[in-house]
Design a protein around this motif. Structure first.
Motif, PDB file in Angstrom:
ATOM      1  N   LEU A  55       0.873  -1.166   0.000  1.00 27.99           N
ATOM      2  CA  LEU A  55       0.000   0.000   0.000  1.00 27.99           C
ATOM      3  C   LEU A  55       0.909   1.214   0.000  1.00 27.99           C
ATOM      4  N   GLN A  57       1.402   5.559  -0.925  1.00 26.75           N
ATOM      5  CA  GLN A  57       0.702   6.825  -1.047  1.00 26.75           C
ATOM      6  C   GLN A  57       1.519   7.771  -1.904  1.00 26.75           C
ATOM      7  N   ARG A  62      -3.859   6.748  -2.169  1.00 29.27           N
ATOM      8  CA  ARG A  62      -3.240   5.454  -1.849  1.00 29.27           C
ATOM      9  C   ARG A  62      -3.573   4.429  -2.917  1.00 29.27           C
ATOM     10  N   ALA A  64      -2.739   0.176  -4.068  1.00 31.13           N
ATOM     11  CA  ALA A  64      -2.191  -1.144  -3.756  1.00 31.13           C
ATOM     12  C   ALA A  64      -1.446  -1.607  -5.005  1.00 31.13           C
TER      13      ALA A  64
END
Length: 83
Positions: A55, A57, A62, A64
């Motif tokens: 994950l 940012q 954000r 995955a």
């Protein structure tokens, strides 16, 4: 150093996204999502036992990413720092 190598909780600056071959759709999509030179990126957490997904940012959003995708994002090593 790549995004895959960045420790959890650390922030660095994107240097580039590597294309594996011509017309690399994954690399193009990563750039469209904001993984471009100069953008700060942070690894928020990783999947169980350091696996998929990561994950991350970037630019307040954000995402995955699979490990294979994160390995394509090269970082400017001099900017890596703990938050």
């Amino acid at each position: 150093m790549t995004l895959l190598d960045l420790p959890t909780g650390s922030t660095a600056t994107v240097a580039a996204v590597d294309d594996v071959h011509a017309n690399d759709a994954i690399a193009r999509r990563l750039r469209e999502l904001g993984f471009v030179a100069g953008e700060p990126v942070r690894v928020v957490t990783r999947g169980p036992f350091g696996g998929d997904p990561l994950l991350v940012q970037i630019a307040g959003t954000r995402f995955a990413l699979r490990r294979v995708e994160a390995a394509r994002v090269r970082l400017a090593e001099s900017r890596a720092a703990q938050p």
